[in-house]
Motif scaffolding. Structure first.
Motif, PDB file in Angstrom:
ATOM      1  N   LEU A 108       3.885   1.281  93.098  1.00 57.20           N
ATOM      2  CA  LEU A 108       4.704   0.486  92.199  1.00 57.20           C
ATOM      3  C   LEU A 108       4.942  -0.894  92.785  1.00 57.20           C
ATOM      4  O   LEU A 108       5.113  -1.043  94.002  1.00 57.20           O
ATOM      5  N   PRO A 109       4.985  -1.928  91.949  1.00 58.45           N
ATOM      6  CA  PRO A 109       5.173  -3.289  92.459  1.00 58.45           C
ATOM      7  C   PRO A 109       6.594  -3.514  92.967  1.00 58.45           C
ATOM      8  O   PRO A 109       7.529  -2.788  92.623  1.00 58.45           O
ATOM      9  N   SER A 110       6.736  -4.546  93.764  1.00 58.25           N
ATOM     10  CA  SER A 110       8.060  -4.875  94.312  1.00 58.25           C
ATOM     11  C   SER A 110       9.074  -5.134  93.206  1.00 58.25           C
ATOM     12  O   SER A 110      10.273  -4.840  93.374  1.00 58.25           O
ATOM     13  N   SER A 111       8.614  -5.688  92.083  1.00 62.39           N
ATOM     14  CA  SER A 111       9.533  -5.977  90.976  1.00 62.39           C
ATOM     15  C   SER A 111      10.142  -4.691  90.420  1.00 62.39           C
ATOM     16  O   SER A 111      11.308  -4.680  90.003  1.00 62.39           O
ATOM     17  N   TRP A 112       9.372  -3.597  90.383  1.00 57.52           N
ATOM     18  CA  TRP A 112       9.898  -2.319  89.896  1.00 57.52           C
ATOM     19  C   TRP A 112      11.015  -1.832  90.812  1.00 57.52           C
ATOM     20  O   TRP A 112      12.066  -1.381  90.345  1.00 57.52           O
ATOM     21  N   TRP A 113      10.804  -1.933  92.118  1.00 57.66           N
ATOM     22  CA  TRP A 113      11.823  -1.506  93.068  1.00 57.66           C
ATOM     23  C   TRP A 113      13.066  -2.394  92.983  1.00 57.66           C
ATOM     24  O   TRP A 113      14.195  -1.902  93.088  1.00 57.66           O
ATOM     25  N   ALA A 114      12.866  -3.680  92.756  1.00 55.45           N
ATOM     26  CA  ALA A 114      14.010  -4.579  92.591  1.00 55.45           C
ATOM     27  C   ALA A 114      14.814  -4.190  91.346  1.00 55.45           C
ATOM     28  O   ALA A 114      16.055  -4.198  91.364  1.00 55.45           O
ATOM     29  N   ASP A 115      14.111  -3.827  90.272  1.00 61.36           N
ATOM     30  CA  ASP A 115      14.798  -3.394  89.055  1.00 61.36           C
ATOM     31  C   ASP A 115      15.563  -2.094  89.293  1.00 61.36           C
ATOM     32  O   ASP A 115      16.671  -1.911  88.758  1.00 61.36           O
ATOM     33  N   LEU A 116      14.994  -1.188  90.080  1.00 58.97           N
ATOM     34  CA  LEU A 116      15.696   0.060  90.382  1.00 58.97           C
ATOM     35  C   LEU A 116      16.963  -0.206  91.185  1.00 58.97           C
ATOM     36  O   LEU A 116      18.030   0.357  90.889  1.00 58.97           O
ATOM     37  N   ARG A 117      16.860  -1.070  92.183  1.00 59.53           N
ATOM     38  CA  ARG A 117      18.059  -1.399  92.969  1.00 59.53           C
ATOM     39  C   ARG A 117      19.133  -2.010  92.083  1.00 59.53           C
ATOM     40  O   ARG A 117      20.322  -1.670  92.193  1.00 59.53           O
ATOM     41  N   GLU A 118      18.741  -2.891  91.190  1.00 59.03           N
ATOM     42  CA  GLU A 118      19.715  -3.539  90.295  1.00 59.03           C
ATOM     43  C   GLU A 118      20.334  -2.518  89.342  1.00 59.03           C
ATOM     44  O   GLU A 118      21.544  -2.542  89.086  1.00 59.03           O
ATOM     45  N   ALA A 119      19.518  -1.594  88.822  1.00 60.86           N
ATOM     46  CA  ALA A 119      20.034  -0.587  87.894  1.00 60.86           C
ATOM     47  C   ALA A 119      21.028   0.332  88.587  1.00 60.86           C
ATOM     48  O   ALA A 119      22.082   0.672  88.026  1.00 60.86           O
ATOM     49  N   ALA A 133      10.211  12.264  88.020  1.00 60.86           N
ATOM     50  CA  ALA A 133      10.041  12.836  86.690  1.00 60.86           C
ATOM     51  C   ALA A 133      11.044  12.271  85.697  1.00 60.86           C
ATOM     52  O   ALA A 133      10.918  12.492  84.485  1.00 60.86           O
ATOM     53  N   ASN A 134      12.047  11.545  86.197  1.00 61.03           N
ATOM     54  CA  ASN A 134      13.029  10.878  85.335  1.00 61.03           C
ATOM     55  C   ASN A 134      12.877   9.355  85.375  1.00 61.03           C
ATOM     56  O   ASN A 134      13.777   8.649  84.935  1.00 61.03           O
ATOM     57  N   LEU A 135      11.748   8.887  85.893  1.00 57.98           N
ATOM     58  CA  LEU A 135      11.505   7.449  86.002  1.00 57.98           C
ATOM     59  C   LEU A 135      10.152   7.114  85.387  1.00 57.98           C
ATOM     60  O   LEU A 135       9.192   7.872  85.528  1.00 57.98           O
ATOM     61  N   THR A 136      10.080   5.987  84.700  1.00 61.22           N
ATOM     62  CA  THR A 136       8.814   5.503  84.163  1.00 61.22           C
ATOM     63  C   THR A 136       8.596   4.074  84.638  1.00 61.22           C
ATOM     64  O   THR A 136       9.479   3.443  85.198  1.00 61.22           O
ATOM     65  N   GLY A 137       7.383   3.592  84.349  1.00 57.14           N
ATOM     66  CA  GLY A 137       7.133   2.192  84.637  1.00 57.14           C
ATOM     67  C   GLY A 137       5.823   1.954  85.344  1.00 57.14           C
ATOM     68  O   GLY A 137       5.109   2.898  85.650  1.00 57.14           O
ATOM     69  N   PRO A 138       5.630   0.651  85.605  1.00 55.02           N
ATOM     70  CA  PRO A 138       6.475  -0.440  85.127  1.00 55.02           C
ATOM     71  C   PRO A 138       6.253  -0.719  83.638  1.00 55.02           C
ATOM     72  O   PRO A 138       5.158  -0.486  83.164  1.00 55.02           O
ATOM     73  N   PRO A 139       7.261  -1.221  82.931  1.00 54.58           N
ATOM     74  CA  PRO A 139       8.599  -1.547  83.425  1.00 54.58           C
ATOM     75  C   PRO A 139       9.437  -0.296  83.671  1.00 54.58           C
ATOM     76  O   PRO A 139       9.173   0.769  83.106  1.00 54.58           O
ATOM     77  N   LEU A 140      10.453  -0.430  84.496  1.00 52.58           N
ATOM     78  CA  LEU A 140      11.330   0.683  84.828  1.00 52.58           C
ATOM     79  C   LEU A 140      12.138   1.141  83.617  1.00 52.58           C
ATOM     80  O   LEU A 140      12.728   0.331  82.908  1.00 52.58           O
ATOM     81  N   VAL A 141      12.148   2.466  83.405  1.00 56.91           N
ATOM     82  CA  VAL A 141      13.099   3.104  82.500  1.00 56.91           C
ATOM     83  C   VAL A 141      13.600   4.347  83.228  1.00 56.91           C
ATOM     84  O   VAL A 141      12.811   5.102  83.802  1.00 56.91           O
ATOM     85  N   ILE A 142      14.911   4.567  83.202  1.00 57.87           N
ATOM     86  CA  ILE A 142      15.522   5.737  83.827  1.00 57.87           C
ATOM     87  C   ILE A 142      15.942   6.698  82.715  1.00 57.87           C
ATOM     88  O   ILE A 142      16.716   6.330  81.830  1.00 57.87           O
ATOM     89  N   CYS A 143      15.411   7.924  82.770  1.00 58.67           N
ATOM     90  CA  CYS A 143      15.663   8.907  81.726  1.00 58.67           C
ATOM     91  C   CYS A 143      16.659   9.965  82.202  1.00 58.67           C
ATOM     92  O   CYS A 143      17.066   9.975  83.362  1.00 58.67           O
ATOM     93  N   LEU A 167      15.127   1.158  99.699  1.00 58.78           N
ATOM     94  CA  LEU A 167      16.535   1.540  99.529  1.00 58.78           C
ATOM     95  C   LEU A 167      17.256   1.621 100.864  1.00 58.78           C
ATOM     96  O   LEU A 167      18.287   2.295 100.993  1.00 58.78           O
ATOM     97  N   ALA A 168      16.741   0.890 101.853  1.00 57.00           N
ATOM     98  CA  ALA A 168      17.345   0.911 103.197  1.00 57.00           C
ATOM     99  C   ALA A 168      18.761   0.375 103.190  1.00 57.00           C
ATOM    100  O   ALA A 168      19.579   0.781 104.026  1.00 57.00           O
ATOM    101  N   HIS A 169      19.076  -0.539 102.264  1.00 51.01           N
ATOM    102  CA  HIS A 169      20.427  -1.098 102.215  1.00 51.01           C
ATOM    103  C   HIS A 169      21.475  -0.031 101.932  1.00 51.01           C
ATOM    104  O   HIS A 169      22.662  -0.237 102.209  1.00 51.01           O
ATOM    105  N   VAL A 170      21.053   1.116 101.405  1.00 51.25           N
ATOM    106  CA  VAL A 170      21.951   2.251 101.187  1.00 51.25           C
ATOM    107  C   VAL A 170      21.723   3.334 102.239  1.00 51.25           C
ATOM    108  O   VAL A 170      22.653   3.792 102.898  1.00 51.25           O
ATOM    109  N   LEU A 171      20.465   3.727 102.409  1.00 51.82           N
ATOM    110  CA  LEU A 171      20.153   4.870 103.267  1.00 51.82           C
ATOM    111  C   LEU A 171      20.436   4.605 104.738  1.00 51.82           C
ATOM    112  O   LEU A 171      20.739   5.542 105.489  1.00 51.82           O
ATOM    113  N   ASP A 172      20.347   3.363 105.161  1.00 52.95           N
ATOM    114  CA  ASP A 172      20.542   3.047 106.575  1.00 52.95           C
ATOM    115  C   ASP A 172      21.978   2.640 106.898  1.00 52.95           C
ATOM    116  O   ASP A 172      22.219   1.864 107.817  1.00 52.95           O
TER     117      ASP A 172
END
Length: 262
Positions: A111-122, A168-178, A213-218
């Motif tokens: 997945l591209p960096s933009s997808w991960w950025a969208d996940l962090r924002e969501a 299984a609850n994520l799609t993308g890109p673009p990101l959608v959380i189900c 997600l190191a800003h949370v996990l670490d």
């Protein structure tokens, strides 16, 4: 459930068609319906509906629109055959989930960096939502954490989250959380830890999750929430669920705690 799905389609004035998608233990049944998605959930009539009963509707009304998710269009409820039924008509997502066949990731995802950025924002936007909905209970932590991990339960910092985050609850890109039926109050780090734990069979993706997600996990609070997620999954595997994942969960828990899993 098939009869109930037909009733739900009639009540919401749509025609259901296409492949059936069954939920956990046959509790839900979903199909396409006139370009949208019709999901029907059932529970015994004599049991009080829990938080998951109307989680989709609460998510639709309370989460900010910046959190990418299927929009809910209409709802119908009825009782029959000793059960209570709820039909929910929502937007259809043309892209499949990033994992198929269940929550355990079987193939790496690129997945591209933009997808991960969208996940962090969501996840950050969800965390800011005030709610009394409860996904993980302190009572469960007090009762099971030490038994499952062999260390004292840590202090927990609480936030609002999805509560069942896996590919299984994520799609993308673009990101959608189900699948927002169970969202609510969770430990900080629980969502990130759950996503990582369900990906342990794929080392490349698991490593990417830890970086993104190191800003949370670490952090100490994030590590505590990750341990709660691991404890919950260890309970599932102890009951026979996800057998392929079980040894990976145990090894990861031992790395985090420096203690053998009981």
């Amino acid at each position: 459930m098939r009869r109930a799905h037909t009733v739900g389609a009639t009540l919401l004035k749509v025609h259901a068609h296409g492949t059936e998608t069954w939920g956990w233990q046959g509790r839900t049944l979903s199909r396409r319906a006139d370009g949208r998605w019709l999901r029907v959930v059932a529970r015994p009539k004599d049991k009080t509906p829990g938080a998951t009963w109307d989680g989709y509707a609460h998510a639709d009304g309370l989460l900010p629109r910046s959190v990418p998710r299927p929009r809910l269009h209409d709802v119908a409820e009825w009782t029959a055959d000793g059960h209570r039924y709820r039909a929910e008509l929502s937007a259809y997502l043309p892209r499949p989930a990033l994992a198929t066949g269940g929550p355990v990731l079987g193939t790496d995802v690129d997945l591209p960096s933009s997808w991960w950025a969208d996940l962090r924002e969501a996840l950050a936007s969800t965390a800011a939502v005030a709610t009394t909905r409860t996904t993980v209970r302190q009572q469960w932590i007090d009762r099971h954490f030490t038994r499952l991990l062999g260390i004292p339960a840590p202090a927990i910092a609480w936030t609002t989250g999805h509560g069942d985050l896996h590919f299984a609850n994520l799609t993308g890109p673009p990101l959608v959380i189900c699948d927002w039926e169970g969202w609510g109050r969770i430990p900080v780090g629980f969502d990130a830890g759950l996503l990582h734990a369900y990906s342990l069979l794929r080392a490349g993706t698991a490593a990417r999750i830890r970086r993104e997600l190191a800003h949370v996990l670490d952090t100490p609070t994030g590590r505590a929430g990750e341990l709660v997620a691991l404890a919950q999954l260890l309970q599932v595997t102890a009951r026979g669920g996800h057998p392929d994942l079980a040894p990976h969960l145990a090894r990861h828990a031992e790395r985090l705690t420096a203690m053998p899993v009981p």
